[in-house]
Design an enzyme around this catalytic site. Sequence first.
Site, short mmCIF file in Angstrom:
data_model
loop_
_atom_site.label_atom_id
_atom_site.label_comp_id
_atom_site.label_asym_id
_atom_site.label_seq_id
_atom_site.Cartn_x
_atom_site.Cartn_y
_atom_site.Cartn_z
CB SER A 119 37.35 56.82 172.26
OG SER A 119 37.84 57.68 173.26
CB ALA A 120 39.82 53.97 176.61
CG HIS A 121 36.19 58.82 177.10
ND1 HIS A 121 35.10 59.65 177.28
CD2 HIS A 121 36.67 59.09 175.88
CE1 HIS A 121 34.95 60.40 176.21
NE2 HIS A 121 35.89 60.09 175.34
CB THR A 181 56.71 58.17 175.45
OG1 THR A 181 58.05 58.57 175.19
CG2 THR A 181 56.69 57.13 176.56
N GLY A 188 39.51 58.99 170.21
CA GLY A 188 38.77 58.84 168.96
C GLY A 188 39.07 59.93 167.95
CG ASN A 197 27.81 61.61 168.19
OD1 ASN A 197 27.82 61.42 166.98
ND2 ASN A 197 27.85 62.82 168.71
CD GLN A 209 28.83 57.48 171.47
OE1 GLN A 209 28.24 56.80 172.30
NE2 GLN A 209 29.42 58.61 171.79
CB CYS A 220 32.67 67.19 170.61
SG CYS A 220 33.59 65.81 171.32
#
Length: 389
Positions: free
Chosen positions: A195-197, A233, A69, A147, A175, A322
Amino acid sequence: MLYLDNAATTPLHPKALEAMMPYLTEHFANPSSVYSPARKVRAAIDEARQTIATAINAEPSEIFFTSGGTEADNWAIKGLWSSEKGGHIITTQIEHHGILNVFEYLKKQGFEVTYLPVDIEGLVNPQDLENAIKPDTRLISIIFANNEVGSIQPMKALSDIARKHKIPLHTDAVQAVGNIPVDVHALGVDMLSLSAHKFQGPKGVGALYVKKGTRLAAIFHGGAQEKNRRAGTENAVGIIGMGAALKLSIEAMPKETKRISEIRDKLIHEILTKIPHTKLNGTTGDKRLPGNVNISFSFIEGESLLLHLDMNECYASTGSACSSGALEPSHVLMAMGIGHELSNGALRFSLGHGNTEEDITKLMAILQPAVEKLRSLSPLYDDFLRSNG
């Protein structure tokens, strides 16, 4: 353990891990190579791109993969800045630091920044956005769902204003995606970060939606990956895990949103009715993220309460992961007018797919005595009791 910090991160879904495993072992080829093993990896990335695009009602060509993110936020803002030199930009006082610190950086580059205020529920008044726009406004960035307090912004009303003035609108939806329905066309946004997590995918991978026709410069330079717009990559295994996790979240969303919201509301009721001198921060009902509970406990420090929970293997947060370790009270709660004392006494409990109603009983058995113990040591609480007879 009792894990109640899903806004910070979620456990990796077993089926997402299962989807990732072959690409950690057998299918390891570089997706930019031309031979058949590489084409297999490329096909899996393309499938994940299609899955993510479908989940937010976008086109696959509008999805660009990032490391998470924060990178997506930085790219959306700095990439547009590179295309539009100088001028005025708008955000809010309650953004994640992945946004706020970029805007602070741009202030040093000569940009004028307006930070929109929020009300006591953490919501932006669309009229404040209308009033803030200037002839040289280049970009608006407004968080979709906060968040810390879970407040969901009236994005359609805000995007209508941006569109009327022909100003690009970015939203940090980290979120939101995977937790509530997100439709980029219904929202009317030009760029969106995810964001994936945050939805049971792996850490270290995310994506930026960029509406077709939006001028956005690259901020990484090197190879031709991501249509020459994001060199490096691809994190193939992370991307594949993200696609699998988001597909699972979308499939479970109708039932899970209702179930988690009910647990959330029960937890709020339990705390507010059984522990005196507590206050819910943020909105209620469908204006709040399903799993978010942010409560201020008067006469105690949130960090001290968090340590008591930790000693009992119960894990929550005082706010954004964060900004963990910061001594200042939450900038979000302060912007909402909560005040220092209540801001310093705030905890965030964020529920996820692994939580059940039984967790409320477990939490209350730990939380109530912890609050009582800390208040018994507080001279402020002692003074309050004496003055109130």
